[in-house]
Every structure is written in structure tokens, then in C-alpha cells.
Design a protein around this motif. Structure first.
Motif, PDB file in Angstrom:
ATOM      1  N   UNK A 271       0.872  -1.174   0.000  1.00 45.23           N
ATOM      2  CA  UNK A 271       0.000   0.000   0.000  1.00 45.23           C
ATOM      3  C   UNK A 271       0.912   1.228   0.000  1.00 45.23           C
ATOM      4  N   UNK A 272       0.795   2.058  -1.023  1.00 50.80           N
ATOM      5  CA  UNK A 272       1.669   3.233  -1.138  1.00 50.80           C
ATOM      6  C   UNK A 272       0.827   4.481  -0.908  1.00 50.80           C
ATOM      7  N   UNK A 273       1.280   5.330  -0.010  1.00 48.41           N
ATOM      8  CA  UNK A 273       0.496   6.503   0.359  1.00 48.41           C
ATOM      9  C   UNK A 273       1.358   7.764   0.367  1.00 48.41           C
ATOM     10  N   UNK A 274       0.707   8.889   0.241  1.00 45.11           N
ATOM     11  CA  UNK A 274       1.381  10.182   0.260  1.00 45.11           C
ATOM     12  C   UNK A 274       0.352  11.273   0.064  1.00 45.11           C
ATOM     13  N   UNK A 275       0.804  12.503   0.087  1.00 43.44           N
ATOM     14  CA  UNK A 275      -0.096  13.646  -0.099  1.00 43.44           C
ATOM     15  C   UNK A 275       0.578  14.659  -1.012  1.00 43.44           C
ATOM     16  N   UNK A 276      -0.210  15.462  -1.711  1.00 44.98           N
ATOM     17  CA  UNK A 276       0.347  16.455  -2.623  1.00 44.98           C
ATOM     18  C   UNK A 276       1.080  15.784  -3.776  1.00 44.98           C
ATOM     19  N   UNK A 277       2.245  16.336  -4.125  1.00 47.93           N
ATOM     20  CA  UNK A 277       3.032  15.772  -5.227  1.00 47.93           C
ATOM     21  C   UNK A 277       3.496  14.351  -4.903  1.00 47.93           C
ATOM     22  N   UNK A 278       3.713  14.079  -3.628  1.00 46.48           N
ATOM     23  CA  UNK A 278       4.132  12.728  -3.239  1.00 46.48           C
ATOM     24  C   UNK A 278       3.052  11.702  -3.543  1.00 46.48           C
ATOM     25  N   UNK A 279       1.789  12.134  -3.494  1.00 43.06           N
ATOM     26  CA  UNK A 279       0.689  11.232  -3.825  1.00 43.06           C
ATOM     27  C   UNK A 279       0.728  10.866  -5.309  1.00 43.06           C
ATOM     28  N   UNK A 280       1.110  11.833  -6.140  1.00 41.09           N
ATOM     29  CA  UNK A 280       1.224  11.567  -7.577  1.00 41.09           C
ATOM     30  C   UNK A 280       2.340  10.553  -7.830  1.00 41.09           C
ATOM     31  N   UNK A 281       3.464  10.726  -7.144  1.00 45.11           N
ATOM     32  CA  UNK A 281       4.574   9.780  -7.266  1.00 45.11           C
ATOM     33  C   UNK A 281       4.147   8.408  -6.743  1.00 45.11           C
ATOM     34  N   UNK A 282       3.364   8.401  -5.677  1.00 42.65           N
ATOM     35  CA  UNK A 282       2.881   7.135  -5.116  1.00 42.65           C
ATOM     36  C   UNK A 282       2.071   6.366  -6.153  1.00 42.65           C
ATOM     37  N   UNK A 283       1.228   7.070  -6.885  1.00 41.31           N
ATOM     38  CA  UNK A 283       0.438   6.425  -7.944  1.00 41.31           C
ATOM     39  C   UNK A 283       1.334   5.799  -9.003  1.00 41.31           C
ATOM     40  N   UNK A 284       2.387   6.512  -9.372  1.00 44.94           N
ATOM     41  CA  UNK A 284       3.305   5.990 -10.381  1.00 44.94           C
ATOM     42  C   UNK A 284       4.015   4.740  -9.861  1.00 44.94           C
ATOM     43  N   UNK A 285       4.457   4.767  -8.612  1.00 46.56           N
ATOM     44  CA  UNK A 285       5.141   3.611  -8.034  1.00 46.56           C
ATOM     45  C   UNK A 285       4.205   2.408  -7.974  1.00 46.56           C
ATOM     46  N   UNK A 286       2.969   2.653  -7.619  1.00 49.17           N
ATOM     47  CA  UNK A 286       1.962   1.579  -7.604  1.00 49.17           C
ATOM     48  C   UNK A 286       1.837   0.948  -8.987  1.00 49.17           C
ATOM     49  N   UNK A 287       1.757   1.791 -10.004  1.00 45.91           N
ATOM     50  CA  UNK A 287       1.632   1.291 -11.371  1.00 45.91           C
ATOM     51  C   UNK A 287       2.836   0.444 -11.757  1.00 45.91           C
ATOM     52  N   UNK A 288       4.037   0.878 -11.370  1.00 51.07           N
ATOM     53  CA  UNK A 288       5.252   0.137 -11.685  1.00 51.07           C
ATOM     54  C   UNK A 288       5.288  -1.198 -10.942  1.00 51.07           C
ATOM     55  N   UNK A 289       4.930  -1.182  -9.669  1.00 51.49           N
ATOM     56  CA  UNK A 289       4.877  -2.429  -8.894  1.00 51.49           C
ATOM     57  C   UNK A 289       3.922  -3.430  -9.549  1.00 51.49           C
ATOM     58  N   UNK A 290       2.716  -2.971  -9.837  1.00 54.75           N
ATOM     59  CA  UNK A 290       1.709  -3.875 -10.398  1.00 54.75           C
ATOM     60  C   UNK A 290       2.142  -4.463 -11.735  1.00 54.75           C
ATOM     61  N   UNK A 291       2.792  -3.652 -12.552  1.00 54.33           N
ATOM     62  CA  UNK A 291       3.170  -4.119 -13.889  1.00 54.33           C
ATOM     63  C   UNK A 291       4.382  -5.033 -13.876  1.00 54.33           C
ATOM     64  N   UNK A 292       5.059  -5.099 -12.714  1.00 59.08           N
ATOM     65  CA  UNK A 292       6.239  -5.963 -12.620  1.00 59.08           C
ATOM     66  C   UNK A 292       6.044  -7.075 -11.588  1.00 59.08           C
ATOM     67  N   UNK A 293       4.789  -7.366 -11.282  1.00 67.15           N
ATOM     68  CA  UNK A 293       4.494  -8.551 -10.483  1.00 67.15           C
ATOM     69  C   UNK A 293       4.440  -8.378  -8.989  1.00 67.15           C
ATOM     70  N   UNK A 294       4.418  -7.132  -8.495  1.00 65.74           N
ATOM     71  CA  UNK A 294       4.269  -6.887  -7.064  1.00 65.74           C
ATOM     72  C   UNK A 294       2.918  -6.217  -6.825  1.00 65.74           C
TER      73      UNK A 294
END
Length: 321
Positions: free
Chosen positions: A48-71
Motif C-alpha cells: 500500500x503506497x500513500x502520500x499527499x500532494x506531489x508525493x501522492x502523484x509519485x505514489x500512484x506511479x510507483x503503484x503502477x510500476x509495482x503492479x506491472x512488474x508482479x508486485x
């Protein structure tokens, strides 16, 4: 300074500053980083990746990368979490909390709640001495000396650093899992990327007509076959096996070399030993063969038996090229 010079100078300085900051992140790959990756690797839950403001946007990107690489991963907005979305976090989940300062009000409220759930908390922060840095089980250090913004205010270099650390975690997990191109294809079935990983010659051939003539077919009928099947080519087949190919180029050469074509057959004008490709070959490999040999068509076979044509236009249409 001219406007154009000012733009170029600003852009180059931004890239230089961020590149230097990213290179420095290598110094922060420590025991905490190792432990964080191992915890995620061995976890039976999600990240579960969380954050606020710009960090929340980065969190979304990290989530997408994790999901697409099997995590398996999911995003939780830090502000929404303290108003009901904390239910996203399940017993075996690992939580990554992203905050440059590590001291924002929402983070100070959220972190103790996560700790109460006994979930492993990984802090991704530029300030190890912050509230998040001290409360997290493990800290992923993304310290940057300054932002690319001339006022050192707008999150620029810091968000880039957060994303790079996220990528480092994702790729480390990918390697630990032995995540292959076939695995990658399962998570990327759509678009040109997915097609490069799963689309095969047989899939393309099935969409086309199958032009073929016998070696004793007269030239006029061979030309008709090429024209009707609309692939600019026909295979010359004898006893079920390919013995040659006739392309538009062969027709042009024939017209140049022969004043009288009435008595000519397919055998007379065909090119021998044409390039062939097995139906189970990836379409992207077919493209490599076409490019290497500077040709537009390949004859597809199934265990040596002719089954159709792969045309360069097919690969373009599928987004392989």
C-alpha cells in the motif's frame, strides 16, 4: 540574454541538477533498503503506497510500476486514509509512506494509525530525522540538496528522487522474483508493448489471404493471384512445399527482361529459396528479419508447410513498428 538562450540555459541547468541528485542516491542504498525490499518480497499481502500532494502523484506511479512488474500494490491517499480509506490496509500488507519532509500534518496523523495495525511501515523521505523517518520500520532515503526550482520550493528534484527510489525497489523485486518477459506480457496485453511480447506470426497470418501458385502456373495467372490477395506477393508451392516466391519486384524485372511473356511460368520468374518464418515466432522477430534483409514480406510456415504471408504493413498496423 536572448529568450531562447535563457530557455536553453534553464533547461540544461535543471537536467544537470537533477542528474547530480539522482546519481547521489546510490549512496543511500543501505541496510534499510535491503530490509525493505526483503520484507516486500516475502510478504503475503500487497504494498500500500500513500502520500499527499506531489508525493501522492509519485505514489500512484510507483503503484503502477509495482503492479506491472508482479508486485501487487494499491494507492491510498494520506488525507483520505484518515477519513475512512484506512480500511484499504489489510493484515499482511506492507505500507510505503512518501513524504519529502516527513513532517506534514496528515503524515503525523496517519503514521501512528498504521503502526497500531502492526503493518510494516516503510518511509520514503528526504529527512531521516523527521517524524516519518523516526517512526518508520525502515527508511528509504531520497535526500536531495536542493530543488531544481530556482526558489528551492516547487517539488522537482525531490519528486524525481522519490520516483527513482521507487523504481529501484520495483526492479530489485523484479530480479528477486525472476520476472521474465513472458510474465511481463501477462500484465501488458494491450498496446504495442504487449503485442511485442505476445503477438506471433500465426496471429498475423490468420488475418491475411494465402496467395499461392503452382510452378507451372502461367505468368498472367500469377499476377492475378498477387493482385487479388493484395499482399504484393505469392508463394510458389509444389507438393505442399515452398520452392519460390514471386513479388512485385519480380514482375517488374520480368517485364524489363522479356519482351514476350506469354510462354513464361511462375517457375521461370520466381526467386528461389525465399525467406520463411515459423508461425510460433514472435511478430517482433519477424520485423527484425524483414529489416535485416530489406524485404517487405515473409512466407510463414508451420513445420515446413506453407500457411501464409507476413507483410510489413501488418506489423505497422499492429503497432510493432
Amino acid at each position: 540574454m536572448k529568450l531562447s538562450d535563457q530557455i536553453i540555459s534553464s533547461a540544461k541547468e535543471t537536467i544537470s541538477n537533477e542528474a547530480e541528485a539522482i546519481a547521489n542516491l546510490e549512496n543511500f542504498i543501505d541496510e534499510d533498503f535491503i530490509n525493505a525490499v526483503e520484507i516486500i518480497y516475502r510478504s503475503k499481502g500487497r504494498v500500500v503506497v500513500t502520500g499527499i500532494g506531489k508525493s501522492a502523484i509519485i505514489a500512484n506511479k510507483i503503484v503502477a510500476t509495482f503492479n506491472s512488474t508482479g508486485t501487487p500494490s494499491i494507492f491510498m491517499h494520506a488525507a483520505d486514509a484518515i477519513h475512512g480509506d484506512l480500511g484499504i490496509v489489510q493484515q499482511d500488507d506492507v505500507v510505503i509512506c512518501i513524504s519529502k519532509s516527513g513532517n506534514s500534518p496528515e503524515i503525523k496523523v496517519l503514521v501512528p494509525l498504521i503502526k497500531n495495525f502492526n503493518n510494516t511501515l516503510i518511509g520514503l523521505t528526504a529527512n531521516k530525522e523527521s517524524f516519518l523517518g523516526k517512526e518508520a520500520d525502515y527508511v528509504l532515503n531520497c535526500y536531495v540538496e536542493k530543488e531544481a526550482c530556482p526558489n528551492n520550493l516547487a517539488p522537482t528534484t525531490s519528486t524525481t528522487a522519490q520516483m527513482v527510489i521507487g523504481d529501484a525497489v520495483a526492479v530489485s523485486l523484479l530480479n528477486l522474483k525472476g520476472f521474465s518477459s513472458k510474465d511481463f506480457a501477462k500484465y501488458h496485453p494491450g498496446g504495442s508493448l504487449g503485442k511485442k511480447l505476445y503477438l506471433r506470426v500465426g496471429d498475423i497470418v490468420a488475418q491475411n489471404q494465402v496467395p499461392q501458385v503452382a510452378p507451372d502456373t502461367n505468368v498472367a495467372n500469377a499476377i492475378i493471384e498477387i493482385s487479388e490477395k493484395m499482399l504484393g506477393v505469392t508463394a510458389v508451392v509444389e507438393n505442399g512445399k515452398i520452392i519460390g516466391i514471386i513479388t512485385d519486384g519480380d514482375i517488374r524485372r520480368m517485364l524489363k527482361d522479356h519482351e514476350e511473356i506469354k510462354g513464361l511460368t511462375a517457375r521461370d520468374i520466381m526467386s528461389k529459396a525465399p525467406k520463411t518464418i515459423e508461425k510460433n515466432t514472435l511478430a517482433v522477430e519477424a520485423l527484425e528479419v524483414l529489416e535485416k534483409n530489406n524485404i517487405s514480406q515473409l512466407l510463414a510456415v508451420d513445420k515446413g508447410k506453407y500457411i501464409g504471408v507476413v507483410h510489413l504493413h501488418n506489423l505497422i498496423r499492429e503497432g510493432i513498428l
